[in-house]
Design an enzyme around this catalytic site. Structure first.
Site, PDB file in Angstrom:
ATOM      1  CE  LYS A 284     -25.638  23.174   7.175  1.00  0.00           C
ATOM      2  NZ  LYS A 284     -24.491  23.668   6.390  1.00  0.00           N
ATOM      3  CD  GLU A 370     -13.742  21.572  -5.150  1.00  0.00           C
ATOM      4  OE1 GLU A 370     -14.114  21.318  -3.992  1.00  0.00           O
ATOM      5  OE2 GLU A 370     -14.424  21.300  -6.163  1.00  0.00           O
ATOM      6  NE  ARG A 398     -14.582  18.431  -5.875  1.00  0.00           N
ATOM      7  CZ  ARG A 398     -15.744  17.800  -5.972  1.00  0.00           C
ATOM      8  NH1 ARG A 398     -15.864  16.553  -5.535  1.00  0.00           N
ATOM      9  NH2 ARG A 398     -16.801  18.387  -6.492  1.00  0.00           N
TER      10      ARG A 398
END
Length: 621
Positions: A284, A370, A398
């Site tokens: 990244k 979640e 969610r």
């Protein structure tokens, strides 16, 4: 920002994927270099997501080079990594407008481009959608390939595993690419592993694998030896066993920054049938040293100077609501060792970094999960501890079933600290916190509080934490507080509002942080202003009292009007047959686009001028 020929000789001539595929393969490395530099310069000028896009430059180039997009479908999960994809698919000249009002969307968006197959903002949706598309392709049989590119954070979510489990059962023609940028298995990446990936993805091995299995069906001992040999080859990659057991043909891990090897591997895998899994390892922030060293800090950035490699210092003197929450959390933990804080991968955004360092045993980051976060909290509450779930409004959607089934029905004392309630801004429709009041208000046993400033927010968090008869929710916005002095924590009487200003004829019933705008309106129109504080339970006694000496009500909230706090006022008035007219002001029945918070509030008439205009026009009618 222009992509000029002098600075970007290859990229400036590669404005479409068709032009990309016309390049000799030997030129792809140079194109990747230019694309990375252009992305860096563009985001430094416009702000936006940076580190994720830098990490997938080679993968993006290889995918569009090998696959016949837009006929073939690329599904990005999540969209932070899709900036290079946008640049290569005809949006090169618009990339500097990303996340701005009327500009490019932050994430892939079906309304924006035929190359964006699935509108995404939340994670872990790609494989399910990809399988659905693959099922329809079996009926159509038009030769379309489906590729899902999922990040290592997104694949931890249950939805991704549910999808892979289904894929293993129905065997769709689909390729899942895991973009692993944690470098946890970097020691496995190298010439041997890349060579092995070519062998395992090649036609010879594939034919041998399938025909060999059929030929050995009637010879169990030899078949077992064959299987063990195959498993040994794949054991070199360690991670492959799990995905093989789920029914995927696993290839990798391979170097995600070797564009030529990626092209060769993808060409091989494009020919394979059934569920395929390619594991690539990337870095990244690749190619920009500051982002490589601190990818979290450089994940989403404001405008910055790429030469100095430093981000502008945060000059805002007022603390954000997220920071206020984080400080409150530390204060409570110092008093109560039974406090347990939970977040679904939003430690930085929710202001919990300091808490996680001070109280690591009382802190759980469950990753992008979640549903698990909420049901985990229910178990902690059953165990006699005191859970606090810190979650963005848009992400709480969610876990709606878990809020109802695992918390509210059982009257468990779980405190939901709902960040980013209301208008969020540049991330657009997938991230606007418009619906939390509406979808929570209909749940029995749920208490919902809407603070009007940061000090009231602290008291409401304290009130919710101390309430042990059921779940509570405190929703607060993105951004800074008002600068009000903080006072000693105290419990607020449940369901009691406060009259902030006494006026005539009209009463404004405010829910949340638009109180500052409402106060200016109330002073201009000489109206009564009430900080309602509680969406549920409503201060019904105060409403009845206000009806007696006012002709009209205006409810004000930064959330959807349909089913929102104002709807609760309407329902009570109708139930009691109270004779008063009501104007509900809030967000309309539409998905709210991107733009700054100030721009959106102005556009939807939630600033001083807009609120006053709506009231004036309503009173005239």
């Amino acid at each position: 920002m222009n992509c000029n020929y002098t600075e970007y000789p290859l990229l400036s001539l590669t404005t479409t994927v068709q032009e990309l595929r016309a390049l000799p393969v030997e030129m792809l490395s140079s194109l990747c270099y230019e694309l990375r530099q252009y992305l860096l310069k563009s985001v430094s000028h416009s702000s936006g997501h940076l580190a994720s896009g830098l990490g997938v430059v080679e993968l993006t180039v290889a995918l569009h080079y090998v696959y016949n997009t837009p006929l073939d479908y690329l599904i990005w999960d999540v969209g932070h990594q899709a900036y290079p994809h946008k640049i290569l698919t005809g949006r090169q000249h618009l990339i500097s407008s990303i996340r701005q009002k009327n500009g490019l969307h932050s994430f892939p968006c079906r309304d924006e481009s035929e190359y964006d197959v699935l509108t995404v903002g939340h994670s872990s949706t790609s494989i399910s959608a990809g399988i659905g598309i693959a099922i329809t392709e079996k009926y159509k049989n038009n030769g379309r390939h489906i590729v899902c590119i999922i990040g290592d954070g997104a694949i931890t979510a249950g939805m991704a595993f549910e999808a892979m489990n289904h894929a293993g059962d129905i065997k769709p023609n689909i390729l899942v690419i895991l973009n692993d940028n944690e470098m946890s298995i970097s020691k496995n990446v190298g010439a041997i592993n890349n060579r092995l990936a070519r062998i395992l993805s090649g036609k010879t091995y594939s034919v041998f694998r399938e025909s060999g299995k059929k030929a050995l069906d009637k010879l169990p001992p030899i078949k077992t030896l064959f299987r063990r040999t195959e498993e040994y080859l794949k054991s070199i990659t360690t991670a492959g066993v799990l995905f093989e057991e789920m029914g995927f043909n696993y290839i990798g891990p391979i170097d995600g920054h070797d564009v030529l090897n990626l092209v060769n591997t993808l060409k091989n895998m494009r020919k394979l049938k059934g569920p395929q899994f390619l594991h690539i390892v990337t870095k990244k922030g690749k190619g920009y040293d500051p982002a490589e060293k601190d990818p979290v800090k450089w994940h989403a950035v404001p405008k910055f100077d790429p030469i100095s490699g430093t981000l502008p210092k945060h000059t805002e003197s007022l603390p954000s609501y997220s920071k206020i929450f984080g400080n409150w959390l530390c204060e409570m933990a110092s008093q109560d060792p039974k406090l347990i804080a939970i977040t679904p991968a939003m430690s930085e955004g929710s202001g919990m970094v300091n808490f996680s360092r001070k109280y690591p045993k009382q802190y759980f980051d469950v990753a992008i999960a979640e549903q698990h976060a909420v049901t985990l909290a229910s178990g902690i509450a059953i165990g006699g501890y005191h859970p606090v779930v810190a979650i963005y409004s848009t992400f709480l959607q969610r876990a709606y079933d878990q809020v109802i089934h695992d918390v509210a029905i059982q009257k468990l004392p779980v405190l939901f600290a709902i960040d980013r309630g209301g208008i969020v801004g540049a991330d657009g429709p997938t991230h606007q916190g418009a619906f939390d009041i509406a979808f929570l208000r209909c749940i029995p046993n749920m208490i919902i509080m809407t603070p009007s400033d940061e000090d009231e927010c602290r008291h409401m968090l304290y009130t919710g934490y101390k309430y042990k008869k059921g779940p509570t929710a405190v929703r607060y916005p993105r951004g800074s507080g008002t600068g009000i002095a903080l006072t000693s924590l105290a419990i607020i009487p449940l369901g009691k509002g406060v009259v902030k200003r006494q006026g005539k004829k009209l009463a404004i019933l405010n829910f949340g942080t638009l109180l500052v705008e409402a106060l200016h309106v109330a002073e201009k129109l000489n109206t009564t202003l009430v900080d309602m504080r509680f969406v549920k339970p409503l201060d019904e006694e105060l409403i009845c009292k206000l009806v007696k000496n006012h002709e009209d009500f205006v409810t004000l909230e930064e959330g959807c009007i349909k089913g929102g706090a104002g709807s609760g006022v309407n329902e009570f008035i109708m139930k009691k047959r109270l004779k008063i007219s009501v104007l509900n002001i809030g967000l309309p029945d539409k998905f709210i686009p991107q733009g700054s918070q100030k721009e959106i509030r102005k556009d939807y008439k939630l600033d001083f001028y807009g609120i006053k205009q709506q009231i004036d026009e309503w009173l005239k009618r």
